[in-house]
Design a protein around this motif. Structure first.
Motif, PDB file in Angstrom:
ATOM      1  N   LEU A 123       0.825  -1.212   0.000  1.00  0.00           N
ATOM      2  CA  LEU A 123       0.000   0.000   0.000  1.00  0.00           C
ATOM      3  C   LEU A 123       0.858   1.261   0.000  1.00  0.00           C
ATOM      4  N   ALA A 142      -7.100   7.953  -2.878  1.00  0.00           N
ATOM      5  CA  ALA A 142      -7.983   7.374  -1.853  1.00  0.00           C
ATOM      6  C   ALA A 142      -9.110   6.572  -2.501  1.00  0.00           C
ATOM      7  N   LEU A 145      -7.826   3.255  -3.999  1.00  0.00           N
ATOM      8  CA  LEU A 145      -7.437   2.240  -3.026  1.00  0.00           C
ATOM      9  C   LEU A 145      -8.516   1.945  -1.994  1.00  0.00           C
ATOM     10  N   ASP A 146      -9.676   2.611  -2.137  1.00  0.00           N
ATOM     11  CA  ASP A 146     -10.769   2.441  -1.157  1.00  0.00           C
ATOM     12  C   ASP A 146     -10.289   2.744   0.256  1.00  0.00           C
ATOM     13  N   ARG A 147      -9.575   3.844   0.392  1.00  0.00           N
ATOM     14  CA  ARG A 147      -9.087   4.301   1.692  1.00  0.00           C
ATOM     15  C   ARG A 147      -9.524   5.742   1.902  1.00  0.00           C
ATOM     16  N   ALA A 151      -5.926   8.757   5.662  1.00  0.00           N
ATOM     17  CA  ALA A 151      -5.086   7.559   5.731  1.00  0.00           C
ATOM     18  C   ALA A 151      -4.083   7.539   4.581  1.00  0.00           C
ATOM     19  N   VAL A 152      -4.527   7.972   3.397  1.00  0.00           N
ATOM     20  CA  VAL A 152      -3.637   8.010   2.236  1.00  0.00           C
ATOM     21  C   VAL A 152      -2.525   9.037   2.445  1.00  0.00           C
TER      22      VAL A 152
END
Length: 294
Positions: A123, A142, A145-147, A151-152
């Motif tokens: 990641l 984001a 990556l489905d984040r 967090a990214v």
């Protein structure tokens, strides 16, 4: 979108997709497999709602590359000797006219940086590649990556700090690197130890990748004396039916050594302050196959 149009759209973005996959994996064959799988998913999907094909395709490719990287790491295979990325032809030509953008792309695909990227989590590596090499906004990354975006950003900061702390310093000026590469090659081929030593930084290191399938040092060599003597000794042993070709590999000039017209090895130098800081040699025949047609 017709099948013909879908093919044209995909082919227009193929260089970017291959660039993302290679920076994620460091292996040309694996990157090509990922891009082929991305094509199969693209061609078999309902593309009616796709408004931005580049982002959609990069998202597919990145996720496939993350899965492939996790599979590679989970196998836990032991590599014989030092590991280097598979050499990758990077002739940007007229596709990247902006000098600053070319420099960023060249740097992010360099052997030195790719070796450091191997130490990131999948990641972290994905975020670093998408942000630092291709300039995608955090919000887009984001979504890919489905984040969440916070967090990214955290992943990006951690990856950037890690890379900056571990990457060696070098210059990306292709003219200076080409000039030093030519002088380096001439001195080594002539067995001119004194001339070679004048080109090497005192703390130069040599990294040879053979995978145990060809002759190369099983550990990195350090200091100008050890590296110089090794290179002169290797030149004296010679390569049958020897010839060389200059290529642009991994964002900089490199030398492809041929034996009987077939790839034998690749040499590339990192340069700083007018001296050779690192010598990379790839001799693993599995990593030279893609260069046979160059």
């Amino acid at each position: 979108m017709t099948t013909e149009t879908a093919t044209d759209v995909f082919e227009a973005h193929r260089p970017v997709l291959l660039g993302v996959a290679y920076r994620m994996l460091g292996r040309v064959a694996d990157a090509e497999d990922v891009v082929q799988e991305a094509w199969l998913r693209w061609s078999g999907s309902d593309r009616g709602d796709v408004r931005e094909p580049r982002g959609y395709l990069v998202r597919i490719t990145t996720r496939l590359a993350i899965d492939r990287l996790r599979q590679i790491k989970s196998r836990g295979e032991t590599y014989v000797g030092p590991w280097l990325p598979e050499p990758y032809v990077t002739d940007f030509g007229d596709t990247v006219p902006d000098t600053a953008e070319r420099a960023v792309l060249a740097d992010s695909v360099s052997l030195a940086v790719l070796v450091v990227l191997e130490t990131l989590s999948p990641l972290e590596r994905a975020v670093f590649v998408l942000r630092e090499a291709f300039g995608f906004p955090y919000a887009d990354i984001a979504a890919m990556l489905d984040r969440g975006e916070p967090a990214v950003r955290q992943l990006a900061g951690r990856a950037r700090k890690h890379v900056e702390e571990r990457r060696p310093r070098y210059e990306v000026d292709p003219v200076q690197r080409r000039d030093l590469t030519e002088r380096f090659l001439a001195a080594a081929a002539d067995g001119d130890l004194e001339g070679l030593m004048a080109l090497l930084a005192p703390d130069v290191r040599l990294v040879g990748d053979s995978g145990g399938k060809a002759r190369a040092p099983l550990r990195a060599l350090r200091t100008a004396d050890k590296v110089g003597r090794f290179l002169v000794g290797a030149a004296q042993k010679g390569v049958p039916d020897f010839s060389v070709r200059f290529l642009e590999l991994n964002g900089g000039p490199a030398v492809l050594v041929l034996s009987g017209g077939k790839p034998d090895s690749v040499f590339q130098l990192d340069v700083a302050d007018g001296r050779v800081q690192a010598v990379y040699i790839v001799r693993n025949p599995d990593k030279l196959r893609s260069l046979a047609a160059e």
